[in-house]
Enzyme design. Structure first.
Site, short mmCIF file in Angstrom:
data_model
loop_
_atom_site.label_atom_id
_atom_site.label_comp_id
_atom_site.label_asym_id
_atom_site.label_seq_id
_atom_site.Cartn_x
_atom_site.Cartn_y
_atom_site.Cartn_z
N GLU A 20 0.81 -1.22 0.00
CA GLU A 20 0.00 0.00 0.00
C GLU A 20 0.84 1.26 0.00
O GLU A 20 0.36 2.33 -0.38
CB GLU A 20 -0.93 0.00 1.22
CG GLU A 20 -2.03 1.03 1.16
CD GLU A 20 -3.15 0.77 2.14
OE1 GLU A 20 -3.67 1.74 2.70
OE2 GLU A 20 -3.51 -0.41 2.35
N ASP A 128 -2.83 -3.12 3.48
CA ASP A 128 -3.16 -3.14 4.90
C ASP A 128 -4.36 -4.06 5.14
O ASP A 128 -5.30 -4.11 4.34
CB ASP A 128 -3.49 -1.74 5.40
CG ASP A 128 -2.25 -0.85 5.45
OD1 ASP A 128 -1.13 -1.39 5.33
OD2 ASP A 128 -2.41 0.38 5.60
N ASP A 130 -7.21 -4.31 6.59
CA ASP A 130 -8.49 -3.80 7.07
C ASP A 130 -9.40 -3.66 5.84
O ASP A 130 -9.00 -3.99 4.72
CB ASP A 130 -8.32 -2.48 7.81
CG ASP A 130 -7.50 -1.46 7.01
OD1 ASP A 130 -7.43 -1.59 5.77
OD2 ASP A 130 -6.92 -0.55 7.62
N TYR A 354 1.35 -2.80 13.22
CA TYR A 354 0.44 -1.86 12.57
C TYR A 354 -0.26 -1.00 13.64
O TYR A 354 -0.88 -1.53 14.55
CB TYR A 354 -0.59 -2.63 11.76
CG TYR A 354 -1.44 -1.78 10.86
CD1 TYR A 354 -0.88 -1.06 9.82
CD2 TYR A 354 -2.82 -1.68 11.05
CE1 TYR A 354 -1.66 -0.27 8.98
CE2 TYR A 354 -3.61 -0.91 10.22
CZ TYR A 354 -3.01 -0.19 9.19
OH TYR A 354 -3.80 0.59 8.38
#
Length: 489
Positions: A20, A128, A130, A354
């Site tokens: 990312e 990431d 999520d 993270y």
């Protein structure tokens, strides 16, 4: 001769890896290649390409690692509905079509992905872990399949850039989750539809009624500023306005208290015990004055009760984002936004996990031993890490919050003197954030502090007062964490 050809080794599989952020691509490449990766420039000047050999799922691979910079694509209305006067704002909610396309300014990022994907058989997505990251993963897949429709897409799930985390992620590759991505698409579409419709409605209504010309910031033509609407901003503004109304409506009222104290010794060496009044406060001045006169006239206080019990102050729960921002803001007086920037920098360099997580409970298979042992050499709190490894460890029970995406924030590798020197030159606050994460992790794995709590109740002039005091018997987690907020946690 035929047998020899059958025994020839298969050529390595060319694998495109996409992170990312450029810094994450660089760090994961360094970790997996043990520093032996090479890099070259791609179609996007901001998204370099790193290359190195590796074995994935038992297959020899040539890894090609690049990145994006957040979302590559975005939702918008077609040209027929983009103009402010092309349609009724109501149509933007339930009539207009929306399209997802490469954002302006991200064309080179998309070109970089397509060019590299055209020569690869697999695509491993390191976004990431999520919902937002899952949505970006599907954007990357969409772009890559334009040049290589049959490319195999796999998802790496990780929470830190340590060697253990990234190698574990490669050993447990999974399919991307379309449901999480679809949830983000829906949220983006609702934001676009409602935000655009209400912004146009409010702005055009005020302009046509002439009110906009009287608002602050009005243009020379009298149209005024855009009156924007956001599904998140407006409710937040409502909370602020309601709080302002509550403050304005508050009527302050005087009250009176009686304070009793007892001093032992004199000067700087005096020890003072403060006693709290059982009535706390009174709003009747005459009654308070009469009671105060009775107390002062008594001359001395009589002890009516004295006792003591053992009490414990429990360590903090494992660290989530909100708690990190609150505690660091109190400790070093840095804004939550700046704290997150510092934490992101430490994460991208591989020093902490993270930093955006709601979770405050470690998974059952978390490797406490490795995480604690790597902190043994630290000159400030290494002694406490050694104590934990020597039998003083307590598995943190956690606070019951789990976002199902990332573990709590914890240190992932020790910082050297050279790292500290770099941080001092770049931003000394990086040291504060790193050491806080380390101390909080060690504290959460420690035994509670043990104290003896003493309570004394006295009576004077018919009024009752009480004082309490604590004597710490075992510091335990306080050795590394300090006193922290009252009440523990």
């Amino acid at each position: 001769r035929a047998r020899r050809r059958g025994q020839r080794r298969m050529p390595p599989i060319r694998v495109l890896n996409v992170a990312e952020k450029p810094s994450v691509a660089k760090e994961v490449s360094r970790v997996l290649s043990n520093g032996g990766c090479t890099n070259r420039r791609g179609a996007s000047q901001y998204n370099a390409i790193w290359e190195f050999p590796y074995t994935v799922m038992g297959q020899r691979c040539d890894m090609v690692f690049t990145s994006v910079t957040g979302h590559v694509m975005g939702l918008d209305f077609p040209p027929s509905h983009r103009g402010w006067n092309t349609c009724n704002p109501r149509e933007l909610i339930d009539g207009a079509r929306v399209v997802k396309q490469v954002d302006k300014g991200k064309e080179k990022v998309a070109e970089n992905l397509q060019r590299e994907a055209s020569r690869c058989a697999w695509l491993i997505l390191w976004l990431d872990c999520d919902r937002e990251g899952e949505n970006i993963a599907f954007e990357v897949m969409d772009i890559c399949k334009r040049s290589k429709p049959g490319i195999r897409c796999l998802r790496a799930r990780f929470s830190a850039l340590s060697h253990n985390d990234v190698t574990r992620a490669l050993a447990r590759l999974v399919d991307p989750n379309p449901h999480e991505s679809a949830a983000v698409d829906m949220r983006q579409e609702l934001d676009l539809r409602f935000g655009s419709a209400f912004t146009r409605f409010n702005t055009l209504l005020l302009q046509r009624s002439g009110v906009a010309a009287r608002l602050p910031g009005a243009d020379a033509d009298g149209k005024g500023n855009i009156v924007s609407y956001g599904p998140c901003q407006f409710p937040t503004l409502g909370f602020i306005v309601q709080r302002k109304w509550d403050i304005d409506a508050h009527v302050p009222e005087d009250f009176w208290k009686i304070k009793l104290s007892h001093a032992v010794g004199q000067g700087r060496e005096a020890s003072i015990a403060e006693f709290e009044w059982s009535r706390d406060r009174l709003f009747d001045e005459h009654l308070a004055t009469a009671l105060f006169a009775a107390v002062r006239g008594a001359g001395q206080a009589v002890v009516t009760r004295e006792g003591g019990t053992e009490s414990k102050k429990w360590p903090p729960h494992p660290l989530n984002t909100l708690e990190m921002q609150k505690r660091l803001n109190r400790a070093i007086r840095v804004s939550p936004e700046q704290i997150m920037k510092l934490a992101e920098e430490l994460y991208q360099a591989g020093f902490i996990s993270y930093p955006r997580t709601e979770t405050d409970k470690f998974p059952d298979d978390f490797d406490y031993r490795t995480s604690i042992e790597q902190l043994h050499p630290h000159p400030k709190f290494g002694f406490h890490a050694v104590n934990l490894s020597s039998g003083r460890f307590r598995q943190p029970p956690g606070g019951g919050h789990d976002d199902k995406a990332h573990p709590p924030i914890y240190p992932t590798k020790p910082a050297s003197e050279q790292d500290y020197a770099t941080w001092r030159n770049r931003n000394p606050r990086l040291i504060d954030v790193y050491e806080f994460v380390c101390r909080h992790f060690l504290a959460s794995c420690s035994l509670p502090a043990v104290a003896h709590k003493t309570t004394v109740e006295v009576q004077m002039g018919g009024e009752r007062f009480k004082a309490t005091g604590n004597m710490i018997k075992e510091l335990n987690y306080l050795e590394v964490y300090g006193k922290g907020p009252a009440g523990g946690h």
